[in-house]
Design an enzyme around this catalytic site. Structure first.
Site, PDB file in Angstrom:
ATOM      1  N   TYR A  32    -117.912  10.207  34.115  1.00  0.00           N
ATOM      2  CA  TYR A  32    -118.497  11.628  34.095  1.00  0.00           C
ATOM      3  C   TYR A  32    -118.225  12.687  33.059  1.00  0.00           C
ATOM      4  O   TYR A  32    -117.466  12.693  32.910  1.00  0.00           O
ATOM      5  CB  TYR A  32    -118.971  12.079  35.899  1.00  0.00           C
ATOM      6  CG  TYR A  32    -117.447  12.321  35.522  1.00  0.00           C
ATOM      7  CD1 TYR A  32    -116.223  11.933  36.320  1.00  0.00           C
ATOM      8  CD2 TYR A  32    -117.269  14.304  36.004  1.00  0.00           C
ATOM      9  CE1 TYR A  32    -115.094  12.519  35.759  1.00  0.00           C
ATOM     10  CE2 TYR A  32    -116.043  14.749  36.409  1.00  0.00           C
ATOM     11  CZ  TYR A  32    -115.201  13.807  36.333  1.00  0.00           C
ATOM     12  OH  TYR A  32    -113.493  14.369  36.432  1.00  0.00           O
ATOM     13  N   ARG A  99    -122.071  -6.363  45.801  1.00  0.00           N
ATOM     14  CA  ARG A  99    -120.536  -6.145  45.526  1.00  0.00           C
ATOM     15  C   ARG A  99    -119.695  -7.381  45.409  1.00  0.00           C
ATOM     16  O   ARG A  99    -119.339  -8.501  45.781  1.00  0.00           O
ATOM     17  CB  ARG A  99    -119.770  -5.728  47.187  1.00  0.00           C
ATOM     18  CG  ARG A  99    -118.453  -4.821  47.067  1.00  0.00           C
ATOM     19  CD  ARG A  99    -117.712  -4.312  48.075  1.00  0.00           C
ATOM     20  NE  ARG A  99    -116.587  -3.836  48.061  1.00  0.00           N
ATOM     21  CZ  ARG A  99    -115.603  -4.376  48.135  1.00  0.00           C
ATOM     22  NH1 ARG A  99    -115.768  -5.414  48.418  1.00  0.00           N
ATOM     23  NH2 ARG A  99    -114.697  -3.537  47.971  1.00  0.00           N
ATOM     24  N   HIS A 101    -116.048  -7.568  42.773  1.00  0.00           N
ATOM     25  CA  HIS A 101    -115.163  -6.549  41.523  1.00  0.00           C
ATOM     26  C   HIS A 101    -115.274  -6.891  40.698  1.00  0.00           C
ATOM     27  O   HIS A 101    -115.307  -5.361  39.845  1.00  0.00           O
ATOM     28  CB  HIS A 101    -113.332  -6.858  41.767  1.00  0.00           C
ATOM     29  CG  HIS A 101    -113.022  -6.157  43.674  1.00  0.00           C
ATOM     30  ND1 HIS A 101    -113.709  -6.804  44.586  1.00  0.00           N
ATOM     31  CD2 HIS A 101    -112.180  -5.322  43.476  1.00  0.00           C
ATOM     32  CE1 HIS A 101    -112.895  -5.759  45.603  1.00  0.00           C
ATOM     33  NE2 HIS A 101    -112.186  -5.095  45.318  1.00  0.00           N
ATOM     34  N   LYS A 146    -112.241   9.970  32.005  1.00  0.00           N
ATOM     35  CA  LYS A 146    -113.263  10.615  32.771  1.00  0.00           C
ATOM     36  C   LYS A 146    -113.985   9.574  33.819  1.00  0.00           C
ATOM     37  O   LYS A 146    -114.667   9.552  33.922  1.00  0.00           O
ATOM     38  CB  LYS A 146    -113.723  11.675  32.118  1.00  0.00           C
ATOM     39  CG  LYS A 146    -114.397  13.034  32.520  1.00  0.00           C
ATOM     40  CD  LYS A 146    -114.005  14.139  32.225  1.00  0.00           C
ATOM     41  CE  LYS A 146    -114.867  15.433  32.737  1.00  0.00           C
ATOM     42  NZ  LYS A 146    -113.533  15.898  33.819  1.00  0.00           N
ATOM     43  N   GLU A 178    -100.880  17.599  34.274  1.00  0.00           N
ATOM     44  CA  GLU A 178    -102.378  18.523  33.810  1.00  0.00           C
ATOM     45  C   GLU A 178    -102.352  18.534  35.462  1.00  0.00           C
ATOM     46  O   GLU A 178    -102.299  18.169  36.666  1.00  0.00           O
ATOM     47  CB  GLU A 178    -103.241  17.546  33.202  1.00  0.00           C
ATOM     48  CG  GLU A 178    -104.257  16.434  34.216  1.00  0.00           C
ATOM     49  CD  GLU A 178    -104.194  15.870  33.446  1.00  0.00           C
ATOM     50  OE1 GLU A 178    -105.537  16.738  32.763  1.00  0.00           O
ATOM     51  OE2 GLU A 178    -105.537  14.694  33.672  1.00  0.00           O
ATOM     52  N   LEU A 202    -106.249  14.036  30.935  1.00  0.00           N
ATOM     53  CA  LEU A 202    -107.420  14.337  30.195  1.00  0.00           C
ATOM     54  C   LEU A 202    -107.845  15.247  28.989  1.00  0.00           C
ATOM     55  O   LEU A 202    -107.074  15.692  28.964  1.00  0.00           O
ATOM     56  CB  LEU A 202    -108.958  14.645  31.260  1.00  0.00           C
ATOM     57  CG  LEU A 202    -109.765  14.920  30.669  1.00  0.00           C
ATOM     58  CD1 LEU A 202    -110.668  12.875  30.892  1.00  0.00           C
ATOM     59  CD2 LEU A 202    -111.208  15.284  31.290  1.00  0.00           C
TER      60      LEU A 202
END
Ligand code: PDD
Length: 280
Positions: A32, A99, A101, A146, A178, A202
């Site tokens: 994102y 589903r 993995h 991210k 962070e 990040l």
């Protein structure tokens, strides 16, 4: 009407539903970005889209649209929703599949969703400063991506909230990495320090902007990690993020940083950042 971006189209909010087998929903298998909107304009849009592309590459996911197309679509989303100051949230998941993995077959399309939210600049907190706590960094070793997997960050922020703090400053064995949703800077004897852009943080777009501003202001700046003892002993501490900009930290773990008010170099950087926003 509220417009939502969905796989290249603009739709009304009530027509969009998440599939129970979306891999973002089941595995956090996606990425994102959060963009700032200042005065109806997207801030640092290219940098955010470059980072999105990097995140996609790192998780071996193919983005179905070019950066230029996405930039144009995100601008259109802002215009359609008539947002003055706020954010765009954009996420891309590895699609909908039974589903399992391992990755689904390559013909399963990614799912892209973006929406806008009104969010004024946090001017009062930026003037007064906020408090933070120190906490163990319990996240995985690819914090440079991210990713939608934010459980470590969620637990850290929740602990901060329970302590009445704005942010949790994370550390690995005493080395500050962070915040739960921000980068951390420390100033000692006029020198500015922040953790290098490794796999442990990040590489924030605001962080990169602040590094540039430090150079423009001829401040000595080092991408060098520091310890929890050093941060408690710092002259100034601030965090950076798209939503919080340059946010002074006045107390860490109930201990004042410097005299417990936003420091002079932090304020100087905030002023320089403000000029960047006006230039958008
Ligand atoms: N968070 N580190 C982490 C873990 C973050 O989640 C963020 C941003 C940052 C700062 O990055 P940037 O300056 O590019 O916003 C650093 C966003 C705002 C969020 O998840 O809401």
């Amino acid at each position: 009407m509220t417009w939502i971006y969905h796989n290249g189209e603009f739709k009304s909010r009530d027509t969009i539903h998440v599939d129970i087998e979306d891999r973002g929903y089941q595995f956090g298998d996606g990425i994102y970005e959060v963009f700032r909107i200042y005065d109806q304009q997207l801030f640092e849009v290219d940098a955010h889209l470059q980072r999105l592309e990097r995140s996609a590459n790192e998780i071996k996911m193919h983005l179905p649209v070019s950066r230029d197309t996405l930039a144009r679509d995100m601008h259109e989303l802002v215009q359609r929703n008539d947002i003055l100051n706020g954010i765009v949230y954009l996420q891309v998941t590895r699609g909908v599949a039974a589903r399992y993995h391992g990755f689904p077959s390559s013909d399963v399309p990614t799912q892209m969703v973006a929406y806008v939210k009104n969010m004024p600049r946090p001017t009062e907190d930026m003037q007064q400063g906020v408090n933070a706590i120190l906490i163990d960094d319990s996240r995985w070793l690819r914090c440079d991506i991210k990713s939608l997997n934010l459980l470590g960050n969620v637990l850290a922020k929740q602990t901060a909230s329970e302590h009445g703090a704005f942010e949790a400053i994370q550390h690995r064995d005493g080395t500050v990495t962070e915040g739960s949703s921000s980068n951390v800077f420390m100033i000692q004897n006029g020198k500015v320090y922040t953790h290098p852009a490794t796999n442990l943080i990040l590489n924030g777009i605001t962080r990169l902007k602040v590094l540039k501003l430090c150079q423009q202001l001829q401040l000595e700046v080092y991408e060098k990690s520091f310890s929890t003892e050093e941060i408690l002993d710092a002259d100034e501490v601030f965090i950076t993020s798209t939503t919080s900009e340059i946010m002074p930290i006045k107390r860490v773990n109930d201990q004042d940083i410097g005299p417990g008010i936003p420091g002079p170099l932090t304020v100087k950087l905030q002023e320089a950042f403000e000029k960047e926003i006006q230039a958008v």
